[in-house]
Write an enzyme that holds these catalytic residues in place. Structure first.
Site, PDB file in Angstrom:
ATOM      1  N   GLU A   1      -0.033  -1.244   5.593  1.00  0.00           N
ATOM      2  CA  GLU A   1       0.841  -0.790   6.483  1.00  0.00           C
ATOM      3  C   GLU A   1       0.969   0.694   6.785  1.00  0.00           C
ATOM      4  O   GLU A   1       1.291   1.020   8.171  1.00  0.00           O
ATOM      5  CB  GLU A   1       2.305  -1.286   5.837  1.00  0.00           C
TER       6      GLU A   1
ATOM      7  N   ASP B   1       0.776  -1.222  -0.092  1.00  0.00           N
ATOM      8  CA  ASP B   1       0.049   0.073  -0.011  1.00  0.00           C
ATOM      9  C   ASP B   1       0.642   1.037   0.011  1.00  0.00           C
ATOM     10  O   ASP B   1       1.994   1.184   0.427  1.00  0.00           O
ATOM     11  CB  ASP B   1      -0.915   0.039   1.098  1.00  0.00           C
TER      12      ASP B   1
END
Length: 365
Positions: free
Chosen positions: A134, A76
């Site tokens: 994350e 991400d």
């Protein structure tokens, strides 16, 4: 072409692979397309067992080697700011690739995908981990979800996290703590403000304490970590003619790995004595652990390529999560961490190839 139709070429040009990954938007919470692409890219390789949990993908060898290592990275990014698709500036190894994710951390992910496909007989068994969420609250972490759902997927002797380190070796990481500091007030009509107590004005004391706070440098196992305490958000007020009866200041404390989470919370509560303090998110740091044999071996191998000396990781990374599992871990990846999350995020192509070659050498000798 739909993002879900993106085809990655793991054995092709490494820069092209990085750009394909970056041009596939994957803001936290929207990683399905990139996880599909990584899974599809690695599934055909017979030397890999490919596993999936939500939008996290794990690919691993099972060659019966004496040691197993994890090489991990998150899929991400923070929100896009007009910096996708990527652009290339310059030529050859002097070139820079610009765009969201080039630094944090699709450079590391591109290296993982390429090496996972190419290394059919590494000298260590390797578990390649690609995970979601994350960049948001720790409770949403895809790596944390794997820990809960499939702890056997993360059994290893050592871990490398491909977070940006300027192609250097960074040990450990700071912890991070977010709290909400509430300032009470009394609501009143703004035309009769003396009948109330303005909570936004009262927040000035919270901000004064933050302004006066002196960040400290803390040495841990030979590396010097810099702490920080900062307001990152403030909210208060309900209407343009109402005296606010509450103001909330969100504070982020980055603390050295010598402190536990409980010690960090106690420190923040002491700083804001007299105010209500609510912890909203907390993740402990990780000590460097570079004296562990596996870490020392890795350091010796990669520093042959990159030069320099190990440095501290000031931001929080998932090396802390590996430390909780008892797995020594380090940060090593392309990109200047000072450019992470910035609108002008860009990565030197030279560093991309340098980190790729260093990891390949370590995993094949």
């Amino acid at each position: 072409m739909s993002p879900h139709d993106t085809v990655l070429e793991p054995t092709g040009d490494l820069l092209a692979l990085l750009r394909a990954l970056c041009d596939l938007p994957s803001v936290s919470g929207s990683e399905a397309a990139i996880a599909d692409a990584v899974e599809a890219a690695l599934a055909p390789y017979p030397h890999l067992e490919v596993l999936r949990d939500g939008d996290a993908v794990v690919a691993r060898t099972s060659l019966g080697r004496a040691a197993r290592v994890i090489v991990a990275g998150h899929l991400d990014t923070v929100p896009i700011a007009g910096n996708v698709p990527t652009t290339l500036v310059g030529t050859g190894d002097d070139a820079q690739v610009w765009g969201r994710g080039t630094v944090d951390m699709k450079g590391g992910v591109a290296i993982q995908v390429a090496l996972a496909a190419a290394l059919t007989a590494p000298t260590r068994d390797v578990t390649w981990v690609f995970y979601d969420n994350e960049e948001v609250d720790a409770a949403l972490s895809g790596l944390g979800r794997i820990v809960r759902n499939h702890p056997d997927w993360l059994v290893a002797d050592f871990a490398v996290l491909g977070e940006p380190t300027n192609a250097g070796l960074e040990g450990g990481c700071n912890g991070t703590l977010r709290v909400e500091v509430r300032v009470p007030g009394v609501a009143a009509h703004s035309a009769r403000s003396w009948m109330g107590t303005n909570a936004v004005h009262g927040a000035g004391e919270v901000l004064r304490r933050l302004t006066a706070y002196a960040a400290t440098d803390v040495e841990v196992e030979g590396l010097v970590y810099r702490e920080g305490m900062n307001a990152v958000a403030i909210r208060g007020g309900v209407a343009g003619n109402v005296i606010p009866d509450e103001c909330v200041v969100t504070v982020n404390y980055r603390f050295a790995p010598s402190r536990s989470v409980d010690e960090a919370i106690a420190h923040v509560r002491e700083l804001f004595d007299g105010f209500e303090v609510t912890v909203t998110d907390a993740s402990g740091g990780a000590r460097p652990g570079l004296d562990a044999p596996a870490a020392a071996d890795f350091a010796a191998a990669v520093l042959t390529f990159t030069g320099g000396a190990p440095a501290p990781k000031f931001g929080w990374t998932d090396v802390a999560r590996f430390a909780e599992l008892g797995i020594p871990a380090v940060n090593f990846g392309p990109g200047d961490p000072l450019l992470a999350h910035k609108d002008d995020e860009h990565c030197a192509v030279r560093q991309l190839h340098l980190c790729h070659d260093a990891l390949r050498s370590w995993l094949t000798t």
